[in-house]
Design a protein around this motif. Structure first.
Motif, PDB file in Angstrom:
ATOM      1  N   LEU A 322       0.904  -1.328   0.028  1.00  0.00           N
ATOM      2  CA  LEU A 322       0.075   0.098  -0.019  1.00  0.00           C
ATOM      3  C   LEU A 322       0.921   1.192  -0.094  1.00  0.00           C
ATOM      4  CD1 LEU A 322      -2.715  -0.700   2.691  1.00  0.00           C
ATOM      5  CD2 LEU A 322      -3.139  -1.063   0.173  1.00  0.00           C
ATOM      6  N   VAL A 324       1.238   3.943   1.944  1.00  0.00           N
ATOM      7  CA  VAL A 324       0.827   4.733   2.790  1.00  0.00           C
ATOM      8  C   VAL A 324       2.299   5.072   3.640  1.00  0.00           C
ATOM      9  CG1 VAL A 324      -1.398   3.229   3.404  1.00  0.00           C
ATOM     10  CG2 VAL A 324       0.901   2.265   4.331  1.00  0.00           C
ATOM     11  N   TRP A 361      -3.838   5.115   7.953  1.00  0.00           N
ATOM     12  CA  TRP A 361      -4.357   4.965   6.425  1.00  0.00           C
ATOM     13  C   TRP A 361      -5.533   5.839   6.465  1.00  0.00           C
ATOM     14  CZ3 TRP A 361      -4.054  -1.166   6.138  1.00  0.00           C
ATOM     15  CH2 TRP A 361      -2.473  -1.578   6.208  1.00  0.00           C
ATOM     16  N   ILE A 366      -6.753   3.432  -1.835  1.00  0.00           N
ATOM     17  CA  ILE A 366      -5.556   3.638  -1.553  1.00  0.00           C
ATOM     18  C   ILE A 366      -4.608   3.033  -2.899  1.00  0.00           C
ATOM     19  CG2 ILE A 366      -3.467   3.158  -0.126  1.00  0.00           C
ATOM     20  CD1 ILE A 366      -5.375   2.931   1.939  1.00  0.00           C
TER      21      ILE A 366
END
Length: 486
Positions: A322, A324, A361, A366
């Motif tokens: 991800l 993030v 998050w 995402i």
């Protein structure tokens, strides 16, 4: 494109509790299957006793293929616009003897519902009299791509494996052709050609005893179709040699009757039967596995199983994750940074948990990227086969999501990949197919805004840290991924 099926958390719970099917579904019951043939968008294989199986997608198989003549162990090949079928009429100890006949016949189509469906009269191409040290049964056929010549191997443990040549225009035996002995100690052979080598695949061991059958598939290779066929340690198959390709495993035993199917550049499959599938009552079933190659030797690959993986790019070795913020782990540094701790017993460092990072998050969509693997929650992917949603000839469809969440890998209409809440979206279903070099390609089943099922685009490393969707190309590592369990 959307399809109605279980949604959200209910779908995830169902998937995780489902015992993943890693074999063909439907009613894939068959013995001695022929090499799989494609005809007008459907797949066919034929077996001992007449008849066979049909599949719309290569994953779900049911009865319905038709072949007259009965007998045993057919093989089939498409030559031009016709299909040539070859089979053993008797032999193999059937009826108590080894007097056998091998016959060929043609058809314009394999679809029994087509108005063009009609098998020609069967023609005998070789035989055994039951007295000689040979048994005319279990034929396997090869159309040599380098010469256009048509070859057949046949025989059982009762004597030798023999090679003959047929006319590819008629299916008759070439006039004046003399059979040649090329192997012993196997049966149900098949011939294939690849990269300058001819391969003889033979079935070794015992058959027809259910869960007690010891069938396994072995191989030798030669620079000439007429042999000698030598294994990996220099043994001639005419003297009992053979390198293992596949044996029993995964609660299935008795691998026999090899067939090769090329799907795409770098995507090959091997078909065969299991003499006994323990999870299907010990029945003989059709099996399809990835066909891999190492140092010009074939071996059986694996379909991805339900589990938690690092998904690693072959391009650089970076991992799918991800996009993030990196969350540091608050652990005291050891060693020379803090000399007092040198006298203390080391304490294991716990893995960072989802609860420790998920709060930072963003909600909603995402993006994904690639980076160094660090055992972090945003890098751990739960890969779940969902055979109830269908599949392809290469295996079931999959959902790929961050472990412990509903956040699933999703294809977009801009040929990008993101993560979204798992819902009833076909673009959240993925094909995962092992390539001939052991790596994998990952393909969205559906791409929004594009008509039909995706056959072109795969997960692709556009840069070291930039995953996207692009046209599959086996010649570049950008198209290839690895699944690691840590």
């Amino acid at each position: 494109m959307k399809t109605k099926y279980l949604t959200g958390l209910s779908f995830i719970i169902c998937s995780l509790s489902f015992s993943p099917a890693r074999a063909q579904v439907g009613a894939p019951y068959i013995h001695d299957p022929s090499t799989i043939a494609e005809c007008e968008g459907k797949y066919y294989t034929f077996g001992t006793g007449g008849g066979g199986l049909i599949s719309e997608n290569g994953w779900t198989w049911n009865s319905g293929a038709e072949r007259p003549g009965g007998g045993a162990a057919p093989d089939i090949i498409k030559i031009g616009d016709r299909y040539l079928c070859i089979y053993g009429a008797t032999g193999g100890g059937l009826g108590g003897g080894h007097s056998g006949r091998i016959l060929t016949m043609w058809n314009k189509t394999l679809d029994p519902k087509s108005p063009d469906f009609k098998w020609t009269e069967a023609v005998e191409v070789c035989s055994s009299d039951g007295m000689e040290d040979q048994d005319a049964i279990d034929p396997g056929i090869l159309l040599d791509p380098t010469t256009g010549r048509l070859w057949v191997s046949y025989g059982t443990y009762f004597g030798t494996i023999r090679l003959i040549e047929l006319d590819p225009k008629t299916g008759f035996r070439v006039s004046g052709n003399k059979e040649k002995d090329i192997a012993i100690d196997c049966e149900a052979t098949d011939l294939i050609y690849r990269n300058g080598w001819y391969y003889l695949l033979g079935t070794h061991g015992t058959c027809c005893d259910g869960v007690n059958s010891t069938y396994n598939i072995v191989v030798g290779r030669s620079r000439s179709v007429e042999g000698p066929y030598i294994d990996n340690v220099g043994r001639d198959m005419y003297h009992g040699g053979g390198r293992m390709v596949i044996a029993a495993g995964d609660r299935k035993t008795g691998a026999g009757h090899f067939g090769r199917t090329i799907i795409d550049d770098g995507v090959e499959l091997m078909s065969f039967h299991w003499e006994a599938d323990f999870d299907m009552g010990g029945r003989s079933t059709l099996a399809i596995r990835p066909l891999l190659w190492k140092n010009d030797w074939p071996y059986a690959g694996e379909q991805i199983k339900d589990g938690v993986y690092e998904i690693e790019s072959e391009r650089r070795g970076y991992s799918l994750e991800l996009a993030v913020d990196f969350v540091r782990m608050q652990v005291a540094r050891q060693g020379w940074f803090n000399r007092d701790q040198m006298q203390e017993a080391p304490k294991p460092v716990a893995n960072q948990t989802l609860a420790e990072v998920q709060g930072s998050w963003p909600e909603g969509e995402i993006a994904v990227r690639c980076g160094d693997y660090m055992f972090r929650p945003w890098q751990k992917w739960q890969v779940v086969p969902v055979p109830q949603r269908g599949g392809t000839i290469c295996g079931p469809l999959y959902v790929i999501r961050i472990e412990g969440t509903n956040r699933a890998l999703t294809a977009t209409d801009k040929l990008e990949v993101v993560t979204k809440e798992l819902a009833d979206l076909d673009e959240q279903l993925w094909r995962i197919e092992q390539l001939t070099d052991g790596t994998y390609r990952i393909m969205p089943y559906i791409i929004p805004g594009q008509e039909g099922k995706n056959q072109k685009y795969c997960l692709y490393s556009a840069g070291d840290s930039t995953p996207s969707l692009a046209e599959y190309d086996f010649s570049t590592d950008n198209s290839k991924w690895n699944f690691r369990q840590h």
